[in-house]
Structure formats: structure tokens, C-alpha cells
Motif scaffolding. Structure first.
Motif, mmCIF file in Angstrom:
data_model
loop_
_atom_site.group_PDB
_atom_site.id
_atom_site.type_symbol
_atom_site.label_atom_id
_atom_site.label_comp_id
_atom_site.label_asym_id
_atom_site.label_seq_id
_atom_site.Cartn_x
_atom_site.Cartn_y
_atom_site.Cartn_z
ATOM 1 N N ARG A 53 0.834 -1.204 0.000
ATOM 2 C CA ARG A 53 0.000 0.000 0.000
ATOM 3 C C ARG A 53 0.868 1.253 0.000
ATOM 4 O O ARG A 53 0.631 2.193 -0.765
ATOM 5 C CB ARG A 53 -0.931 -0.013 1.207
ATOM 6 N N HIS A 57 -3.758 1.414 -4.317
ATOM 7 C CA HIS A 57 -2.881 0.960 -3.235
ATOM 8 C C HIS A 57 -3.647 0.172 -2.177
ATOM 9 O O HIS A 57 -3.126 -0.793 -1.621
ATOM 10 C CB HIS A 57 -2.136 2.135 -2.608
ATOM 11 N N GLN A 98 -3.248 -4.185 -1.529
ATOM 12 C CA GLN A 98 -3.057 -4.741 -0.189
ATOM 13 C C GLN A 98 -4.102 -5.817 0.090
ATOM 14 O O GLN A 98 -3.786 -6.892 0.607
ATOM 15 C CB GLN A 98 -3.162 -3.617 0.849
#
Length: 213
Positions: free
Chosen positions: A28, A128, A132
Motif C-alpha cells: 500500500r 494501493h 493490499q
């Protein structure tokens, strides 16, 4: 504004017998700004914990307490078992993670798991965040041996659950990002800063980036 210090263990040299592990949160951070990850591993060894971060941790704790008492309807599930703060380590991906919440649902061939990530955000979740979540899904499938076809990003301020399809493309992007991070750290190559300068305003590492001001 006062800042607190959180010690980060230095990474060991990578060998065939001792492969150091990345954190899934690095994915991230790298997608948001690669220099944050570089500084954490290659420069300071210490990351400031800002007031904004502390607020986020407190809000997340409140949401978890409410989560224990409400139904799973918001996740489009009729029933399931909640697992909070699930620690994972993947040998295949070479990373570790602590998932906010994993919902285990279904039985037999219909059994599946859904990783849920709590976020202090009012905006449409960016790439991002999705990368994750994809990594969480892959790790759960590897370790729990249960399909994780989708995940949930729960936006705390909006009390909104955003469903994310953990498809092949997203998973490949997450794996590629992990490889890029490992290469950057091993060779200590400082990357270019994020082109989005508005992200630098609240960055706890902004004092290290003298070339962006």
C-alpha cells in the motif's frame, strides 16, 4: 505537534536459507509513494507515528467493538464467523500481514473467506488499498486453503463497505509490486517521489525529501 517513535526491526541480508519478509502494508505504501518504503528499510530504521495515525488507530478500535455486535448484512452475508487481527506469513510471497478482520462463511465446497480492511477514508479506495487486499486474499488461500474471491474495504467515516473482486489481474499486480519492493531494498536504490505532491503535505517523511520542495 508532537511525534512518537516506533522502532522498526532492520531487515537481514537475504540468502537462500534466510529470506527476509516484507510487510503487506509495504504494498500500500509503495503504491502511494515508493520513497516511504525506501526510507523505512534503507534509511532511518525509525518511523514517526503522527497524531493523524493515532486518530486512525482509535477510530479502528471503535469500529471493531461495533463490528462484534452487528450483523454481516452489510457484507452481503447471511452468516459467518469473524476472526479479528489475523496474523499471516506467506512463504510463497515472502511477506507477513495482520488482517483487521476475516469473515469465514459457507460450508463444504461453498466455504470461503473474506478479508476486511478498515480504512479512515471518505474517498473511492485507490489502487494501493486494493493491492493490499489482494495480497491478503492470496495469503489466506495459501495458509487456510480456502478460496478468497473477494474482499471488503470498510470506509470508517462513511460507514460504507466497498466490495473488491480479487481477480487475477489485481493479484498479479500485487505480486509484481512485492518483487519491485524487494529489488529496491536489496539494492538500496532510492526511487523517484510520487508525482502527486498533495500527498507530501501530511507525510511523516517529508523532511527527507528535499528535492520535492
Amino acid at each position: 505537534m508532537n511525534e512518537f517513535q516506533v522502532t522498526i526491526e532492520p531487515y537481514p541480508e537475504e540468502t537462500e536459507k534466510n529470506k527476509w519478509l516484507l510487510r503487506v502494508t509495504d504494498i500500500r505504501q509503495y503504491a502511494y509513494c515508493p520513497r516511504v518504503v525506501f526510507y523505512e528499510y534503507c534509511l532511518s530504521g525509525v518511523r514517526p507515528l503522527t497524531y493523524k495515525m493515532l486518530q486512525g488507530l482509535e477510530a479502528q478500535h471503535r469500529v471493531e467493538e461495533l463490528e462484534k455486535r452487528r450483523s454481516l448484512r452489510e457484507y452481503r452475508l447471511t452468516e459467518g464467523v469473524r476472526h479479528f487481527h489475523v496474523a499471516l506469513t506467506s512463504e510463497r510471497l515472502g511477506c507477513t500481514a495482520l488482517v483487521d478482520l476475516v469473515v469465514e462463511s459457507g460450508e463444504g465446497n461453498q466455504r470461503r473467506v473474506t478479508p476486511v480492511d478498515f480504512k479512515m477514508s471518505r474517498r473511492e479506495p485507490g489502487t494501493h488499498f486494493r493491492l493490499q487486499l489482494a495480497c491478503y486474499g492470496m495469503m489466506l488461500e495459501e495458509i487456510w486453503q480456502v478460496p478468497a474471491p473477494e474482499g471488503i474495504l470498510y470506509l470508517i467515516p462513511l460507514k460504507q463497505a466497498v466490495r473488491v473482486n480479487l481477480d487475477r489481474r489485481l493479484r498479479k499486480d500485487a505480486e509484481r509490486t512485492l518483487a519491485e519492493i524487494r529489488e529496491m531494498v536489496l539494492h538500496e536504490r532510492m526511487p523517484a517521489p510520487t508525482p502527486h505532491r498533495n500527498r507530501c503535505v501530511d507525510c511523516e517523511f517529508r523532511r527527507f525529501c528535499n528535492d520535492v520542495w
